[in-house]
Design an enzyme around this catalytic site. Structure first.
Site, PDB file in Angstrom:
ATOM      1  N   LYS A 298       0.867  -1.186   0.000  1.00 55.14           N
ATOM      2  CA  LYS A 298       0.000   0.000   0.000  1.00 55.14           C
ATOM      3  C   LYS A 298       0.901   1.233   0.000  1.00 55.14           C
ATOM      4  O   LYS A 298       1.667   1.441   0.947  1.00 55.14           O
ATOM      5  CB  LYS A 298      -0.876   0.008   1.251  1.00 55.14           C
ATOM      6  CG  LYS A 298      -1.913  -1.070   1.232  1.00 55.14           C
ATOM      7  CD  LYS A 298      -3.224  -0.662   1.837  1.00 55.14           C
ATOM      8  CE  LYS A 298      -4.285  -1.684   1.510  1.00 55.14           C
ATOM      9  NZ  LYS A 298      -3.812  -3.069   1.412  1.00 55.14           N
TER      10      LYS A 298
ATOM     11  N   ASP B 208      -1.190  -1.772  -4.570  1.00 55.64           N
ATOM     12  CA  ASP B 208      -2.630  -1.667  -4.297  1.00 55.64           C
ATOM     13  C   ASP B 208      -3.105  -0.244  -4.578  1.00 55.64           C
ATOM     14  O   ASP B 208      -2.317   0.701  -4.522  1.00 55.64           O
ATOM     15  CB  ASP B 208      -2.916  -1.967  -2.814  1.00 55.64           C
ATOM     16  CG  ASP B 208      -2.848  -3.456  -2.482  1.00 55.64           C
ATOM     17  OD1 ASP B 208      -2.628  -4.267  -3.395  1.00 55.64           O
ATOM     18  OD2 ASP B 208      -3.012  -3.794  -1.290  1.00 55.64           O
ATOM     19  N   MET B 209      -4.402  -0.099  -4.847  1.00 51.35           N
ATOM     20  CA  MET B 209      -4.959   1.247  -5.039  1.00 51.35           C
ATOM     21  C   MET B 209      -5.774   1.621  -3.810  1.00 51.35           C
ATOM     22  O   MET B 209      -6.642   0.855  -3.380  1.00 51.35           O
ATOM     23  CB  MET B 209      -5.845   1.286  -6.295  1.00 51.35           C
ATOM     24  CG  MET B 209      -6.326   2.673  -6.666  1.00 51.35           C
ATOM     25  SD  MET B 209      -5.012   3.883  -6.951  1.00 51.35           S
ATOM     26  CE  MET B 209      -4.527   3.520  -8.632  1.00 51.35           C
TER      27      MET B 209
ATOM     28  N   GLN C 213      -9.881   0.456 -10.008  1.00 48.16           N
ATOM     29  CA  GLN C 213     -11.160   0.228  -9.326  1.00 48.16           C
ATOM     30  C   GLN C 213     -12.331   0.531 -10.261  1.00 48.16           C
ATOM     31  O   GLN C 213     -12.447   1.649 -10.772  1.00 48.16           O
ATOM     32  CB  GLN C 213     -11.233   1.145  -8.092  1.00 48.16           C
ATOM     33  CG  GLN C 213     -10.133   0.855  -7.081  1.00 48.16           C
ATOM     34  CD  GLN C 213      -9.783   2.070  -6.238  1.00 48.16           C
ATOM     35  OE1 GLN C 213      -9.761   3.190  -6.734  1.00 48.16           O
ATOM     36  NE2 GLN C 213      -9.483   1.848  -4.965  1.00 48.16           N
TER      37      GLN C 213
ATOM     38  N   ARG D 210      -4.461  -5.392 -11.673  1.00 49.35           N
ATOM     39  CA  ARG D 210      -5.502  -6.080 -10.891  1.00 49.35           C
ATOM     40  C   ARG D 210      -6.739  -5.209 -11.073  1.00 49.35           C
ATOM     41  O   ARG D 210      -6.681  -3.997 -10.863  1.00 49.35           O
ATOM     42  CB  ARG D 210      -5.153  -6.157  -9.407  1.00 49.35           C
ATOM     43  CG  ARG D 210      -6.313  -6.735  -8.572  1.00 49.35           C
ATOM     44  CD  ARG D 210      -6.113  -6.551  -7.069  1.00 49.35           C
ATOM     45  NE  ARG D 210      -4.961  -7.261  -6.575  1.00 49.35           N
ATOM     46  CZ  ARG D 210      -4.225  -6.827  -5.545  1.00 49.35           C
ATOM     47  NH1 ARG D 210      -4.526  -5.703  -4.930  1.00 49.35           N
ATOM     48  NH2 ARG D 210      -3.182  -7.517  -5.131  1.00 49.35           N
TER      49      ARG D 210
ATOM     50  N   GLY E  95     -13.427  -1.928  -5.964  1.00 51.47           N
ATOM     51  CA  GLY E  95     -13.050  -0.764  -5.151  1.00 51.47           C
ATOM     52  C   GLY E  95     -13.722  -0.860  -3.801  1.00 51.47           C
ATOM     53  O   GLY E  95     -14.907  -1.205  -3.715  1.00 51.47           O
TER      54      GLY E  95
ATOM     55  N   ARG F 117     -12.787  -4.013   8.348  1.00 53.28           N
ATOM     56  CA  ARG F 117     -13.205  -3.636   6.993  1.00 53.28           C
ATOM     57  C   ARG F 117     -13.918  -4.801   6.319  1.00 53.28           C
ATOM     58  O   ARG F 117     -14.917  -4.633   5.644  1.00 53.28           O
ATOM     59  CB  ARG F 117     -11.996  -3.212   6.162  1.00 53.28           C
ATOM     60  CG  ARG F 117     -11.524  -1.805   6.442  1.00 53.28           C
ATOM     61  CD  ARG F 117     -10.977  -1.151   5.171  1.00 53.28           C
ATOM     62  NE  ARG F 117      -9.856  -1.880   4.622  1.00 53.28           N
ATOM     63  CZ  ARG F 117      -8.590  -1.671   4.980  1.00 53.28           C
ATOM     64  NH1 ARG F 117      -8.313  -0.767   5.905  1.00 53.28           N
ATOM     65  NH2 ARG F 117      -7.610  -2.350   4.436  1.00 53.28           N
TER      66      ARG F 117
HETATM   67  C1  LIG Z   1      -7.271  -9.911  -4.388  1.00 52.55           C
HETATM   68  C2  LIG Z   1      -8.020  -8.650  -4.093  1.00 52.55           C
HETATM   69  C3  LIG Z   1      -7.326  -7.469  -3.965  1.00 52.55           C
HETATM   70  C4  LIG Z   1      -8.001  -6.264  -3.745  1.00 52.55           C
HETATM   71  N1  LIG Z   1      -7.299  -5.082  -3.751  1.00 52.55           N
HETATM   72  C5  LIG Z   1      -7.973  -3.911  -3.645  1.00 52.55           C
HETATM   73  C6  LIG Z   1      -7.313  -2.661  -3.805  1.00 52.55           C
HETATM   74  O1  LIG Z   1      -6.102  -2.568  -4.039  1.00 52.55           O
HETATM   75  N2  LIG Z   1      -8.059  -1.530  -3.680  1.00 52.55           N
HETATM   76  C7  LIG Z   1      -9.402  -1.565  -3.445  1.00 52.55           C
HETATM   77  O2  LIG Z   1     -10.039  -0.507  -3.371  1.00 52.55           O
HETATM   78  N3  LIG Z   1     -10.056  -2.750  -3.271  1.00 52.55           N
HETATM   79  C8  LIG Z   1      -9.374  -3.906  -3.372  1.00 52.55           C
HETATM   80  N4  LIG Z   1     -10.055  -5.097  -3.247  1.00 52.55           N
HETATM   81  C9  LIG Z   1     -11.444  -5.118  -2.750  1.00 52.55           C
HETATM   82  C10 LIG Z   1     -12.456  -4.994  -3.852  1.00 52.55           C
HETATM   83  O3  LIG Z   1     -12.386  -3.698  -4.402  1.00 52.55           O
HETATM   84  C11 LIG Z   1     -13.875  -5.251  -3.338  1.00 52.55           C
HETATM   85  O4  LIG Z   1     -14.213  -4.328  -2.355  1.00 52.55           O
HETATM   86  C12 LIG Z   1     -14.107  -6.624  -2.765  1.00 52.55           C
HETATM   87  O5  LIG Z   1     -13.412  -7.590  -3.512  1.00 52.55           O
HETATM   88  C13 LIG Z   1     -15.592  -6.962  -2.792  1.00 52.55           C
HETATM   89  O6  LIG Z   1     -16.091  -6.919  -4.105  1.00 52.55           O
HETATM   90  P1  LIG Z   1     -16.568  -8.217  -4.931  1.00 52.55           P
HETATM   91  O7  LIG Z   1     -16.200  -8.010  -6.338  1.00 52.55           O
HETATM   92  O8  LIG Z   1     -16.050  -9.425  -4.291  1.00 52.55           O
HETATM   93  O9  LIG Z   1     -18.143  -8.122  -4.896  1.00 52.55           O
HETATM   94  P2  LIG Z   1     -19.200  -8.128  -3.714  1.00 52.55           P
HETATM   95  O10 LIG Z   1     -20.495  -7.866  -4.379  1.00 52.55           O
HETATM   96  O11 LIG Z   1     -18.782  -7.211  -2.607  1.00 52.55           O
HETATM   97  O12 LIG Z   1     -19.142  -9.593  -3.170  1.00 52.55           O
HETATM   98  C14 LIG Z   1     -19.636 -10.682  -3.915  1.00 52.55           C
HETATM   99  C15 LIG Z   1     -20.034 -11.779  -2.933  1.00 52.55           C
HETATM  100  O13 LIG Z   1     -18.860 -12.226  -2.245  1.00 52.55           O
HETATM  101  C16 LIG Z   1     -19.154 -12.458  -0.878  1.00 52.55           C
HETATM  102  N5  LIG Z   1     -18.308 -11.605  -0.023  1.00 52.55           N
HETATM  103  C17 LIG Z   1     -17.774 -10.414  -0.335  1.00 52.55           C
HETATM  104  N6  LIG Z   1     -17.030  -9.949   0.697  1.00 52.55           N
HETATM  105  C18 LIG Z   1     -17.109 -10.879   1.664  1.00 52.55           C
HETATM  106  C19 LIG Z   1     -16.572 -11.000   2.977  1.00 52.55           C
HETATM  107  N7  LIG Z   1     -15.796 -10.053   3.482  1.00 52.55           N
HETATM  108  N8  LIG Z   1     -16.846 -12.123   3.674  1.00 52.55           N
HETATM  109  C20 LIG Z   1     -17.611 -13.105   3.160  1.00 52.55           C
HETATM  110  N9  LIG Z   1     -18.160 -13.036   1.938  1.00 52.55           N
HETATM  111  C21 LIG Z   1     -17.924 -11.949   1.212  1.00 52.55           C
HETATM  112  C22 LIG Z   1     -20.624 -12.185  -0.667  1.00 52.55           C
HETATM  113  O14 LIG Z   1     -21.291 -13.421  -0.842  1.00 52.55           O
HETATM  114  C23 LIG Z   1     -20.962 -11.288  -1.829  1.00 52.55           C
HETATM  115  O15 LIG Z   1     -22.280 -11.424  -2.215  1.00 52.55           O
HETATM  116  C24 LIG Z   1      -9.404  -6.288  -3.537  1.00 52.55           C
HETATM  117  C25 LIG Z   1     -10.098  -7.494  -3.659  1.00 52.55           C
HETATM  118  C26 LIG Z   1      -9.438  -8.655  -3.961  1.00 52.55           C
HETATM  119  C27 LIG Z   1     -10.225  -9.900  -4.132  1.00 52.55           C
END
Ligand SMILES: Cc1cc2nc3c(=O)[nH]c(=O)nc-3n(C[C@H](O)[C@H](O)[C@H](O)COP(=O)(O)OP(=O)(O)OC[C@H]3O[C@@H](n4cnc5c(N)ncnc54)[C@H](O)[C@@H]3O)c2cc1C
Length: 309
Positions: free
Chosen positions: A99, A133-134, A164, A185, A189, A289
């Protein structure tokens, strides 16, 4: 919107998460363990070995939140350097995620460039990779600036950036970054951003995610498709097939402890998958978070407390 005794589920979830925040750290820790490898580098190594044994890769993240001076940034960089050294020493199939603000971006961008540059140089020496990371929107331009300088100096093989899909600017950013050749990646977001600059609607974010993914793949970039969303995973499968994207041009990415059944399915379907494995003393802030993203889990914690499970 679903109402329970006149209270929306969203409001109820928020109240539960706020309640969980009041609990002793030790109580939350029992449940939060799910999302964090542990407090030490040894924990991240152990988890990576377990995942590597299943054919799953990792990216290791040293948990650090806001820093207040450059000495803290230098300490953080040493911890990141130890991760790269451990990956090599243990022969792990893993890379490093960092980060920028924990390496000084908000304090002195020249020092941050120097610190991250040393990490990328080390990764290059080891034939490894650093993912930047962003973070939230005040750092978007600074992070791209940092990435572009490092990309130019060390090459696309050793450093990559995150974009994002919720940000309205992202497609344009990708159009600008694609001609360089970029290892991305792509995620939705995670920060709370205002409607002027970020889509708020779940469907709009999904739509933008797919538009951006299409552009990245069409232009021949490497993409880490980072999501736990079944809809996006299925659409990505379709797009990869339709475009006949070679296996060395993409991977899926997920967070440690989230949707392990989906992780195993993607792995079994023969796609490369990488898990983001955080470790460190700052596990509490990170886990909070994750709990906010999935209030359902906060509900389980609350229920377990009252039912003595
Ligand atoms: C490898 C990786 C790196 C990332 N790096 C960054 C970054 O650098 N900057 C940034 O802003 N964001 C980052 N993120 C976070 C990302 O932006 C999302 O906030 C996060 O992945 C949730 O979005 P989603 O696409 O999984 O969809 P969502 O709609 O949030 O989730 C889809 C489904 O996954 C399940 N789910 C989601 N979160 C959880 C949880 N915590 N526990 C249990 N089940 C859950 C639920 O069933 C949900 O319905 C990263 C995510 C990943 C996977």
């Amino acid at each position: 919107m679903f109402l329970l005794f006149g209270v929306s589920v969203k409001t109820l979830n928020r109240a539960i998460v706020n309640f969980v925040k009041l609990l002793p750290k030790s109580v939350v820790g029992v449940f939060a363990k799910k999302y964090v490898a542990g407090t030490t580098l040894d924990d991240a190594i152990r988890v990576t070995k377990e995942l590597n044994a299943k054919g799953i890769l990792t990216t290791i993240d040293v948990l650090g939140e806001a820093i207040t001076n450059l000495d803290e940034a230098r300490e953080e960089q040493k911890a990141c350097m130890r991760v790269l050294e451990a990956i090599e020493a243990h022969g792990l199939n893993a890379n490093l995620s960092i980060k920028p603000t924990s390496l000084g971006l908000a304090i002195d961008k020249a020092v941050c460039y120097e610190l991250v540059g040393e990490l990328v140089a080390k990764a290059k020496e080891m034939n490894n990779f650093v993912r930047i990371d962003m973070e939230d929107s005040p750092y978007t331009d600074l992070t791209f600036e940092l990435y572009k300088k490092l990309r130019e100096k060390y090459g696309v093989k050793y450093v990559g950036v995150v974009v994002q899909a919720y940000l309205k600017r992202t497609l344009k950013d990708v159009e600008e970054l694609n001609p360089l050749g970029t290892n991305y990646r792509l995620c939705k977001g995670i920060y709370v951003e205002p409607p002027e600059i970020a889509f708020q609607d779940r469907e709009e974010i999904r739509e933008n995610f797919l538009k951006i993914l299409d552009k990245m793949l069409t232009d021949g970039n490497y993409v880490g498709i980072a999501t736990h969303d079944d809809y996006l995973v299925n659409k990505a499968y379709e797009m990869l097939k339709e475009k006949n994207v070679p296996a060395d041009k993409y991977e899926f990415q997920m967070l440690y402890g989230v949707r392990e059944e989906l992780r195993d399915k993607i792995n079994a379907d023969g796609h490369k998958i990488r898990i983001y494995v955080p470790f460190g003393e700052r596990w509490y802030e990170y886990s909070m978070r994750r709990l906010q993203e999935n209030p359902q889990l906060a509900w389980y914690i609350t229920k377990a407390l009252f039912t003595r499970q």
